[in-house]
Design a protein around this motif. Structure first.
Motif, PDB file in Angstrom:
ATOM      1  N   LEU A  46      41.999  30.460  36.828  1.00  0.00           N
ATOM      2  CA  LEU A  46      40.834  30.411  37.701  1.00  0.00           C
ATOM      3  C   LEU A  46      39.726  29.644  36.988  1.00  0.00           C
ATOM      4  O   LEU A  46      39.439  29.912  35.814  1.00  0.00           O
ATOM      5  N   LEU A  48      36.175  29.253  36.210  1.00  0.00           N
ATOM      6  CA  LEU A  48      34.939  30.038  36.203  1.00  0.00           C
ATOM      7  C   LEU A  48      33.879  29.348  35.350  1.00  0.00           C
ATOM      8  O   LEU A  48      33.066  30.008  34.706  1.00  0.00           O
ATOM      9  N   GLY A  64      37.774  41.330  48.854  1.00  0.00           N
ATOM     10  CA  GLY A  64      38.005  40.320  47.832  1.00  0.00           C
ATOM     11  C   GLY A  64      37.695  40.910  46.472  1.00  0.00           C
ATOM     12  O   GLY A  64      37.443  42.108  46.347  1.00  0.00           O
ATOM     13  N   TYR A  65      37.709  40.073  45.466  1.00  0.00           N
ATOM     14  CA  TYR A  65      37.461  40.523  44.097  1.00  0.00           C
ATOM     15  C   TYR A  65      36.069  40.115  43.632  1.00  0.00           C
ATOM     16  O   TYR A  65      35.641  38.991  43.860  1.00  0.00           O
ATOM     17  N   TYR A  93      31.051  36.199  40.280  1.00  0.00           N
ATOM     18  CA  TYR A  93      31.815  35.448  41.271  1.00  0.00           C
ATOM     19  C   TYR A  93      32.406  36.396  42.305  1.00  0.00           C
ATOM     20  O   TYR A  93      32.630  37.576  42.021  1.00  0.00           O
ATOM     21  N   TRP A  94      32.713  35.841  43.478  1.00  0.00           N
ATOM     22  CA  TRP A  94      33.534  36.528  44.471  1.00  0.00           C
ATOM     23  C   TRP A  94      34.749  35.649  44.688  1.00  0.00           C
ATOM     24  O   TRP A  94      34.654  34.418  44.754  1.00  0.00           O
ATOM     25  N   TRP A  95      35.926  36.295  44.791  1.00  0.00           N
ATOM     26  CA  TRP A  95      37.172  35.550  44.949  1.00  0.00           C
ATOM     27  C   TRP A  95      38.037  36.249  45.986  1.00  0.00           C
ATOM     28  O   TRP A  95      38.168  37.473  45.976  1.00  0.00           O
ATOM     29  N   SER A  96      38.638  35.481  46.860  1.00  0.00           N
ATOM     30  CA  SER A  96      39.461  36.013  47.944  1.00  0.00           C
ATOM     31  C   SER A  96      40.751  36.662  47.454  1.00  0.00           C
ATOM     32  O   SER A  96      41.351  37.450  48.176  1.00  0.00           O
ATOM     33  N   LYS A  99      45.352  32.351  45.293  1.00  0.00           N
ATOM     34  CA  LYS A  99      45.365  31.397  44.190  1.00  0.00           C
ATOM     35  C   LYS A  99      44.897  30.007  44.603  1.00  0.00           C
ATOM     36  O   LYS A  99      44.344  29.281  43.788  1.00  0.00           O
ATOM     37  N   GLU A 101      42.500  29.295  46.573  1.00  0.00           N
ATOM     38  CA  GLU A 101      41.073  29.305  46.889  1.00  0.00           C
ATOM     39  C   GLU A 101      40.266  29.571  45.617  1.00  0.00           C
ATOM     40  O   GLU A 101      40.549  30.514  44.882  1.00  0.00           O
ATOM     41  N   ALA A 102      39.275  28.738  45.395  1.00  0.00           N
ATOM     42  CA  ALA A 102      38.451  28.854  44.184  1.00  0.00           C
ATOM     43  C   ALA A 102      37.496  30.037  44.294  1.00  0.00           C
ATOM     44  O   ALA A 102      37.006  30.341  45.381  1.00  0.00           O
ATOM     45  N   PRO A 103      37.199  30.675  43.176  1.00  0.00           N
ATOM     46  CA  PRO A 103      36.152  31.699  43.170  1.00  0.00           C
ATOM     47  C   PRO A 103      34.812  31.075  43.551  1.00  0.00           C
ATOM     48  O   PRO A 103      34.558  29.895  43.278  1.00  0.00           O
TER      49      PRO A 103
END
Length: 159
Positions: A46, A48, A64-65, A93-96, A99, A101-103
């Protein structure tokens, strides 16, 4: 899918990206440590912003994360010496969880070392926990700070 443990690493980075991997078999390993085997089922990177992962937390409100990320100056090279000074370049960050999709960068927090994040129940608030050092970093005492922040989700264009 909830069956694997998702793990993120602060250090080392690979090509300036954070290493993430999924592990299968965790419940079995806890229930029967000698009988179960853990298996890495996925491995990916990822971006970041040259930061590693401090915390990776599933957020039931946004589905999401939430990721806290920070730069690391590496380990102590000598146990009698302090850790290298931190660059204090944390970010949220927020991440869906997908893989491909970017954070999404939510906030840069350049003056704190954010180590943890969690949703406060089903509210619109999250808590950020920071570790601002201890005597090994030249501080006179341990210092930790909890910051409450409103975060109800990410606005995304409909496709």
């Amino acid at each position: 899918d909830g069956k694997d443990l998702l793990c993120g690493m602060r250090n080392p980075l690979f090509d300036d990206a954070a290493i993430v991997f999924a592990v299968d078999g965790v419940p079995q390993a806890i229930q029967s440590p000698g009988d179960a085997s853990l298996k890495v089922t996925d491995f990916f990177l990822l971006d970041l912003g040259q930061r590693g992962i401090s915390e990776l937390s599933w957020d039931p409100v946004t589905q999401g994360y939430l990721i806290t990320a920070a730069k690391s100056n590496g380990p102590r090279l000598n146990p009698d010496q302090p850790y290298p000074p931190n660059t204090l370049d944390s970010a949220l960050y927020w991440w869906s969880g997908r893989k491909n999709e970017a954070p999404i960068l939510i906030a840069r927090i350049p003056d704190m070392t954010i180590e943890a994040v969690c949703r406060l129940g089903n509210s619109r608030y999250i808590a950020l926990g920071s570790d601002e050092g201890d005597v090994s970093e030249g501080r006179t005492a341990r210092q930790s700070i909890v910051t409450i922040m409103e975060f109800s989700g990410i606005w995304q264009k409909s496709k």
